[in-house]
Write an enzyme that holds these catalytic residues in place. Structure first.
Site, PDB file in Angstrom:
ATOM      1  N   ASP A   1       0.849  -1.192   0.000  1.00 11.12           N
ATOM      2  CA  ASP A   1       0.000   0.000   0.000  1.00 11.12           C
ATOM      3  C   ASP A   1       0.888   1.247   0.000  1.00 11.12           C
ATOM      4  OD1 ASP A   1      -3.215   0.523   0.915  1.00 11.12           O
ATOM      5  OD2 ASP A   1      -1.818   2.209   1.109  1.00 11.12           O
ATOM      6  N   ILE A   2       0.479   2.250  -0.779  1.00  7.10           N
ATOM      7  CA  ILE A   2       1.275   3.476  -0.911  1.00  7.10           C
ATOM      8  C   ILE A   2       1.250   4.311   0.370  1.00  7.10           C
ATOM      9  CG2 ILE A   2      -0.511   5.069  -1.778  1.00  7.10           C
ATOM     10  CD1 ILE A   2       1.494   5.839  -4.016  1.00  7.10           C
TER      11      ILE A   2
ATOM     12  N   HIS B   1     -10.175  -5.244  -3.201  1.00  5.24           N
ATOM     13  CA  HIS B   1      -8.838  -5.505  -2.675  1.00  5.24           C
ATOM     14  C   HIS B   1      -8.959  -5.946  -1.240  1.00  5.24           C
ATOM     15  CE1 HIS B   1      -9.900  -1.216  -2.492  1.00  5.24           C
ATOM     16  NE2 HIS B   1      -9.324  -1.194  -1.306  1.00  5.24           N
ATOM     17  N   LEU B   2      -8.124  -6.885  -0.874  1.00  9.30           N
ATOM     18  CA  LEU B   2      -7.979  -7.290   0.519  1.00  9.30           C
ATOM     19  C   LEU B   2      -6.807  -6.524   1.081  1.00  9.30           C
ATOM     20  CD1 LEU B   2      -8.156 -11.177   0.868  1.00  9.30           C
ATOM     21  CD2 LEU B   2      -9.677  -9.486   1.939  1.00  9.30           C
TER      22      LEU B   2
ATOM     23  N   ASN C   1     -13.113  -3.282   2.303  1.00  5.91           N
ATOM     24  CA  ASN C   1     -14.105  -2.227   2.456  1.00  5.91           C
ATOM     25  C   ASN C   1     -15.109  -2.280   1.310  1.00  5.91           C
ATOM     26  OD1 ASN C   1     -12.980  -1.021   4.804  1.00  5.91           O
ATOM     27  ND2 ASN C   1     -11.415  -0.029   3.557  1.00  5.91           N
TER      28      ASN C   1
ATOM     29  N   GLY D   1     -15.258   3.495   3.839  1.00  7.49           N
ATOM     30  CA  GLY D   1     -14.010   4.163   3.477  1.00  7.49           C
ATOM     31  C   GLY D   1     -13.421   3.664   2.177  1.00  7.49           C
TER      32      GLY D   1
HETATM   33  P1  5GP Z   1      -9.756   1.457   0.261  1.00 13.16           P
HETATM   34  O1  5GP Z   1      -9.863   2.735   1.072  1.00 13.16           O
HETATM   35  O2  5GP Z   1     -10.421   1.604  -1.094  1.00 13.16           O
HETATM   36  O3  5GP Z   1     -10.187   0.232   0.984  1.00 13.16           O
HETATM   37  O4  5GP Z   1      -8.205   1.249   0.017  1.00 13.16           O
HETATM   38  C1  5GP Z   1      -7.509   1.778  -1.050  1.00 13.16           C
HETATM   39  C2  5GP Z   1      -6.044   1.686  -0.691  1.00 13.16           C
HETATM   40  O5  5GP Z   1      -5.288   1.909  -1.865  1.00 13.16           O
HETATM   41  C3  5GP Z   1      -5.599   2.755   0.320  1.00 13.16           C
HETATM   42  O6  5GP Z   1      -5.063   2.104   1.470  1.00 13.16           O
HETATM   43  C4  5GP Z   1      -4.559   3.569  -0.433  1.00 13.16           C
HETATM   44  O7  5GP Z   1      -3.484   3.970   0.376  1.00 13.16           O
HETATM   45  C5  5GP Z   1      -4.127   2.630  -1.533  1.00 13.16           C
HETATM   46  N1  5GP Z   1      -3.697   3.292  -2.746  1.00 13.16           N
HETATM   47  C6  5GP Z   1      -4.318   4.316  -3.389  1.00 13.16           C
HETATM   48  N2  5GP Z   1      -3.646   4.655  -4.492  1.00 13.16           N
HETATM   49  C7  5GP Z   1      -2.574   3.821  -4.563  1.00 13.16           C
HETATM   50  C8  5GP Z   1      -1.493   3.678  -5.502  1.00 13.16           C
HETATM   51  O8  5GP Z   1      -1.385   4.398  -6.502  1.00 13.16           O
HETATM   52  N3  5GP Z   1      -0.570   2.717  -5.237  1.00 13.16           N
HETATM   53  C9  5GP Z   1      -0.659   1.910  -4.142  1.00 13.16           C
HETATM   54  N4  5GP Z   1       0.322   1.013  -3.992  1.00 13.16           N
HETATM   55  N5  5GP Z   1      -1.661   2.005  -3.248  1.00 13.16           N
HETATM   56  C10 5GP Z   1      -2.601   2.948  -3.450  1.00 13.16           C
END
Ligand code: 5GP
Ligand code: ZN
Length: 113
Positions: free
Chosen positions: A29-30, A99-100, A86, A92
């Site tokens: 995760d970034i 994604h997990l 989520n 959120g």
């Molecule tokens: P969500 O909030 O949809 O469950 O999680 C999305 C996740 O994707 C977040 O934890 C966010 O930090 C991660 N994320 C968003 N953009 C990127 C990206 O460009 N690269 C990576 N590696 N993670 C990302």
């Protein structure tokens, strides 16, 4: 297709890949929320958990197995880890490609925020 995670699958956007095969991709995760924070995604685009069809059951089960294997490789399986998927706004969810989240390396709190 403007989906961010589809672009990561296609390598149009770089990511730190932890595991890859023909069906799934796992990458860091970034914006990590724990010492270990890895996302496990299907290469197939599925927007939310609500869109998981019966045909996807094996794929989604496989995502969990991949997350388990990564947890073992990272030596957090015995200590414990958390898997989160989520769904939609109040959870959120910000990226609409399922994604997990695999979180580990610290004590997790409950109830979640
Ligand atoms: P969500 O909030 O949809 O469950 O999680 C999305 C996740 O994707 C977040 O934890 C966010 O930090 C991660 N994320 C968003 N953009 C990127 C990206 O460009 N690269 C990576 N590696 N993670 C990302
Ligand atoms: Zn996608």
């Amino acid at each position: 297709m403007s989906c961010l995670f589809c672009k990561i699958v296609e390598k149009k956007i770089p990511s730190k890949i932890v595991y890859e095969d023909e069906r799934v991709l796992a990458f860091e995760d970034i914006n990590p929320q724990a010492p270990i924070h890895i996302l496990v995604i299907p290469k197939k685009h599925i927007s939310t958990s609500l869109e998981i069809k019966s045909d996807d059951n094996e794929l989604v089960g496989y995502m969990v197995q991949v997350a388990n294997n990564i947890a073992k490789e990272k030596n957090i399986a015995e200590r414990g880890f958390r898997l989160v998927m989520n769904c939609n706004r109040e959870s959120g969810q910000t990226v609409f490609h399922i994604h997990l989240h695999l979180f580990g390396g610290r004590i997790m709190h409950w109830p979640p925020g």
